[in-house]
Enzyme design. Structure first.
Site, PDB file in Angstrom:
ATOM      1  N   TRP A   1       0.795  -1.225   0.000  1.00  0.00           N
ATOM      2  CA  TRP A   1       0.000   0.000   0.000  1.00  0.00           C
ATOM      3  C   TRP A   1       0.828   1.275   0.000  1.00  0.00           C
ATOM      4  O   TRP A   1       0.302   2.355  -0.240  1.00  0.00           O
ATOM      5  CB  TRP A   1      -0.897   0.028   1.247  1.00  0.00           C
ATOM      6  CG  TRP A   1      -0.141  -0.326   2.501  1.00  0.00           C
ATOM      7  CD1 TRP A   1      -0.105  -1.549   3.113  1.00  0.00           C
ATOM      8  CD2 TRP A   1       0.724   0.530   3.258  1.00  0.00           C
ATOM      9  NE1 TRP A   1       0.728  -1.499   4.217  1.00  0.00           N
ATOM     10  CE2 TRP A   1       1.240  -0.249   4.326  1.00  0.00           C
ATOM     11  CE3 TRP A   1       1.092   1.868   3.153  1.00  0.00           C
ATOM     12  CZ2 TRP A   1       2.129   0.278   5.274  1.00  0.00           C
ATOM     13  CZ3 TRP A   1       1.985   2.397   4.086  1.00  0.00           C
ATOM     14  CH2 TRP A   1       2.489   1.601   5.133  1.00  0.00           C
ATOM     15  N   ASN A   2       2.120   1.204   0.294  1.00  0.00           N
ATOM     16  CA  ASN A   2       2.846   2.448   0.584  1.00  0.00           C
ATOM     17  C   ASN A   2       3.073   3.333  -0.643  1.00  0.00           C
ATOM     18  O   ASN A   2       3.083   4.558  -0.538  1.00  0.00           O
ATOM     19  CB  ASN A   2       4.173   2.164   1.307  1.00  0.00           C
ATOM     20  CG  ASN A   2       5.088   1.245   0.552  1.00  0.00           C
ATOM     21  OD1 ASN A   2       4.656   0.405  -0.227  1.00  0.00           O
ATOM     22  ND2 ASN A   2       6.380   1.379   0.779  1.00  0.00           N
TER      23      ASN A   2
ATOM     24  N   LYS B   1      -2.897  -8.553  -7.147  1.00  0.00           N
ATOM     25  CA  LYS B   1      -3.487  -8.698  -5.815  1.00  0.00           C
ATOM     26  C   LYS B   1      -2.890  -7.567  -4.991  1.00  0.00           C
ATOM     27  O   LYS B   1      -1.774  -7.661  -4.496  1.00  0.00           O
ATOM     28  CB  LYS B   1      -3.163 -10.068  -5.214  1.00  0.00           C
ATOM     29  CG  LYS B   1      -3.972 -10.405  -3.945  1.00  0.00           C
ATOM     30  CD  LYS B   1      -3.602  -9.541  -2.781  1.00  0.00           C
ATOM     31  CE  LYS B   1      -4.420  -9.803  -1.532  1.00  0.00           C
ATOM     32  NZ  LYS B   1      -4.439  -8.643  -0.630  1.00  0.00           N
TER      33      LYS B   1
ATOM     34  N   ALA C   1      -2.747  -4.571  -1.880  1.00  0.00           N
ATOM     35  CA  ALA C   1      -3.017  -4.533  -0.444  1.00  0.00           C
ATOM     36  C   ALA C   1      -4.489  -4.220  -0.209  1.00  0.00           C
ATOM     37  O   ALA C   1      -5.093  -3.417  -0.933  1.00  0.00           O
ATOM     38  CB  ALA C   1      -2.131  -3.484   0.226  1.00  0.00           C
ATOM     39  N   SER C   2      -5.056  -4.824   0.823  1.00  0.00           N
ATOM     40  CA  SER C   2      -6.497  -4.727   1.030  1.00  0.00           C
ATOM     41  C   SER C   2      -6.965  -3.357   1.493  1.00  0.00           C
ATOM     42  O   SER C   2      -8.175  -3.110   1.534  1.00  0.00           O
ATOM     43  CB  SER C   2      -6.947  -5.801   2.035  1.00  0.00           C
ATOM     44  OG  SER C   2      -6.797  -7.084   1.468  1.00  0.00           O
TER      45      SER C   2
ATOM     46  N   SER D   1       6.358  -7.536   3.139  1.00  0.00           N
ATOM     47  CA  SER D   1       7.097  -7.916   4.337  1.00  0.00           C
ATOM     48  C   SER D   1       7.874  -9.212   4.113  1.00  0.00           C
ATOM     49  O   SER D   1       7.586  -9.989   3.198  1.00  0.00           O
ATOM     50  CB  SER D   1       6.125  -8.114   5.504  1.00  0.00           C
ATOM     51  OG  SER D   1       5.312  -9.249   5.277  1.00  0.00           O
TER      52      SER D   1
ATOM     53  N   GLU E   1      10.844  -8.151  -3.289  1.00  0.00           N
ATOM     54  CA  GLU E   1      11.433  -6.968  -2.640  1.00  0.00           C
ATOM     55  C   GLU E   1      10.785  -6.872  -1.268  1.00  0.00           C
ATOM     56  O   GLU E   1       9.586  -6.625  -1.156  1.00  0.00           O
ATOM     57  CB  GLU E   1      11.180  -5.717  -3.482  1.00  0.00           C
ATOM     58  CG  GLU E   1      12.041  -4.535  -3.050  1.00  0.00           C
ATOM     59  CD  GLU E   1      11.336  -3.603  -2.086  1.00  0.00           C
ATOM     60  OE1 GLU E   1      11.430  -3.854  -0.857  1.00  0.00           O
ATOM     61  OE2 GLU E   1      10.693  -2.656  -2.549  1.00  0.00           O
ATOM     62  N   LEU E   2      11.600  -7.094  -0.228  1.00  0.00           N
ATOM     63  CA  LEU E   2      11.047  -7.334   1.107  1.00  0.00           C
ATOM     64  C   LEU E   2      11.453  -6.293   2.140  1.00  0.00           C
ATOM     65  O   LEU E   2      11.544  -6.581   3.328  1.00  0.00           O
ATOM     66  CB  LEU E   2      11.466  -8.730   1.586  1.00  0.00           C
ATOM     67  CG  LEU E   2      11.130  -9.866   0.619  1.00  0.00           C
ATOM     68  CD1 LEU E   2      11.604 -11.196   1.178  1.00  0.00           C
ATOM     69  CD2 LEU E   2       9.645  -9.897   0.317  1.00  0.00           C
TER      70      LEU E   2
ATOM     71  N   CYS F   1      10.441   1.511   1.731  1.00  0.00           N
ATOM     72  CA  CYS F   1      11.478   0.493   1.896  1.00  0.00           C
ATOM     73  C   CYS F   1      12.870   1.080   1.717  1.00  0.00           C
ATOM     74  O   CYS F   1      13.810   0.670   2.400  1.00  0.00           O
ATOM     75  CB  CYS F   1      11.260  -0.632   0.886  1.00  0.00           C
ATOM     76  SG  CYS F   1       9.688  -1.481   1.054  1.00  0.00           S
TER      77      CYS F   1
ATOM     78  N   GLU G   1      12.945  -3.250  10.779  1.00  0.00           N
ATOM     79  CA  GLU G   1      12.663  -2.079   9.960  1.00  0.00           C
ATOM     80  C   GLU G   1      11.646  -1.181  10.657  1.00  0.00           C
ATOM     81  O   GLU G   1      10.556  -1.628  11.020  1.00  0.00           O
ATOM     82  CB  GLU G   1      12.120  -2.498   8.592  1.00  0.00           C
ATOM     83  CG  GLU G   1      11.827  -1.330   7.668  1.00  0.00           C
ATOM     84  CD  GLU G   1      11.315  -1.775   6.311  1.00  0.00           C
ATOM     85  OE1 GLU G   1      11.405  -0.961   5.362  1.00  0.00           O
ATOM     86  OE2 GLU G   1      10.838  -2.918   6.193  1.00  0.00           O
TER      87      GLU G   1
END
Length: 464
Positions: free
Chosen positions: A136-137, A160, A162-163, A213, A234-235, A268, A367
């Site tokens: 979502w960011n 898909k 973010a909700s 995440s 990408e985490l 991130c 983080e």
């Protein structure tokens, strides 16, 4: 809450959405497979024209798109406009450069001859429907940096998202539809996280990409590995920002503030750990703290707001826990460290600077996804590199030094997917983006991102 738009500035639920039924998901998978059969055979000129039109649609609607994502995830409006503009730029970059980046590659003539071929080359062919699990960011940018190269390579996309950003997800599907993409080339799946596995295991899905995440990445990678499916992950990151004695301190301080609080610190690649040589530490710490404390926190729709709310109540609670843990173990709060008193509604947190960080504190290892900076004093370059690398993450890094020998050493020894000197880490469509260690694997953007979801096919012709 399920799939809903909740305004982070007020906590008010604005809209709710029903999840797709199993039958509706099946319908979209079938459409994706059919669309790929057609889209993969289109030429680069046709694909470029479609993507250029998508850029035109988004460009004409930048203000409305910006307001929508601000309402969904709290990004200050100016930053939201910049995000939309960045998406337009990336779409046009891929429309104009994908054909060259994916051109047939000719091996060295000596290798062609040695192989016994009269001719040989490598051709990049698309894989098929790609599932993108996105955060979502940066709700527009994260998707476009996947979708633009994937579509230009001849793949099709299933999103898909973010909700908490369903309107943005549906809007992106509509942008590509109105640009003229055939039905099924880009579709949004309004489903919960628990249903991702079923989509991943569908044999029509050829590959997957996830930004999110570490636990989410581990789950998707595990399922994809079981299916022998290509993935890009990408985490997240805990990027270091090194300041050494030869640095332009004015520039370093100003950039450090921007690098820490961009997107209210929910990035991130935001600089999070500020590692400063003892020769300039006191000056940097004082000025950095002063500028962080002077930032305007408030309504993200108001012009002039520097820092908006966190995107979720849980996100603020997680950040508060990290700060409280650090302070309980001896960290000093130089500014912030609490919720703003005057902003009772919404999920706000003051820009915060913590000093005297030690490895025993959670914030040293985890983080911090919000406007919280940690300060480290080091005695020299060796110690700076040691502290910078003392993290499970390795997304990017920033270093302020004018010393060329130090720069070469940092390029060699910093464990990160990027090393940015005398500036701030930022993604650009013409440069590869991605990390190492637990920040993930694979690359997005540039030609590297185009080729991630392609079959590099060796084509060999024997003697005629």
């Amino acid at each position: 809450m399920g799939i809903a738009t909740v305004n982070p500035a007020t906590g008010e639920t604005l809209r709710t959405f029903d999840e797709l039924s199993d039958e509706e998901v099946e319908e979209r998978l079938a459409k994706a497979a059919a669309a790929f059969g057609v889209h993969r055979r289109t030429g680069f000129g046709e694909r470029a024209a479609l993507l250029e039109r998508a850029a035109e649609v988004l460009e004409a609607e930048q203000d409305a798109a910006a307001r929508m994502i601000t309402m969904e995830m709290g990004k200050p409006l100016g930053a939201a406009r910049a995000e939309a503009a960045k998406c337009v730029k990336a779409m046009r970059w891929y429309a104009r450069h994908a054909e060259d980046e994916l051109a047939d590659e000719e091996p060295r003539p000596a290798d062609v001859e040695d192989s016994g071929a009269s001719r040989a080359f490598v051709r990049y062919r698309p894989l098929g429907p790609v599932l993108a699990v996105m955060p979502w960011n940066f709700p527009l940018w994260q998707v476009v940096r996947f979708a633009a190269p994937a579509l230009m390579a001849g793949n099709v996309g299933l999103l898909k998202h973010a909700s908490n950003v369903p309107q943005t997800a549906l809007y992106l599907e509509d942008v590509f539809r109105r640009a003229g993409y055939p039905d099924g080339c880009f579709q949004t799946l309004l489903i919960g996280a628990r249903r991702i596995e079923g989509v991943l295991r569908d044999p029509r899905i050829a590959a997957a990409t996830l930004t999110g995440s570490e636990p989410a990445g581990r789950s998707v990678a595990s399922i994809a590995g079981d299916e022998i499916m290509k993935t890009v992950l990408e985490l997240g990151g805990s990027d270091p920002f090194l300041v050494l004695p030869s640095a332009d301190l004015d520039g370093a301080v100003s950039t450090a503030v921007t690098a820490r609080v961009q997107n209210t610190g929910q990035s991130c690649i935001a600089a999070k750990r500020f590692i400063v040589h003892s020769d300039v530490y006191d000056d940097f710490a004082a000025r950095f703290t002063q500028e962080m404390a002077a930032l305007t926190v408030g309504d993200p729709l108001a012009e002039g707001t520097d820092v908006g709310p966190l995107a979720s109540e849980q996100g603020r609670a997680d950040l508060e826990e990290l700060v409280e843990d650090a302070v309980s173990l001896g960290a000093r709060t130089l500014c912030g460290g609490r919720r703003p008193v005057r902003l009772e509604a919404g999920w706000y947190y003051e820009p915060t600077v913590l000093a005297d960080i030690t490895p025993t504190m959670r914030i040293h290892r985890e983080e911090a996804f919000g406007p919280v900076a940690t300060l480290y004093r080091v005695s020299g370059l060796d110690e700076a590199i040691k502290v910078a690398n003392d993290t499970a993450f390795g997304l990017s890094s920033n270093a302020w030094t004018r010393d060329e020998a130090e720069q070469e050493r940092l390029v060699a020894d910093l464990e990160a997917g990027g090393v940015y000197f005398n500036g701030m880490t930022a993604s650009h469509p013409g440069m590869p983006f991605g990390g190492t260690k637990r920040s993930g694997y694979g690359r997005e953007l540039a030609g590297h991102g185009l080729r991630e979801f392609c079959n590099a096919t060796t084509v060999w012709y024997g003697a005629r």
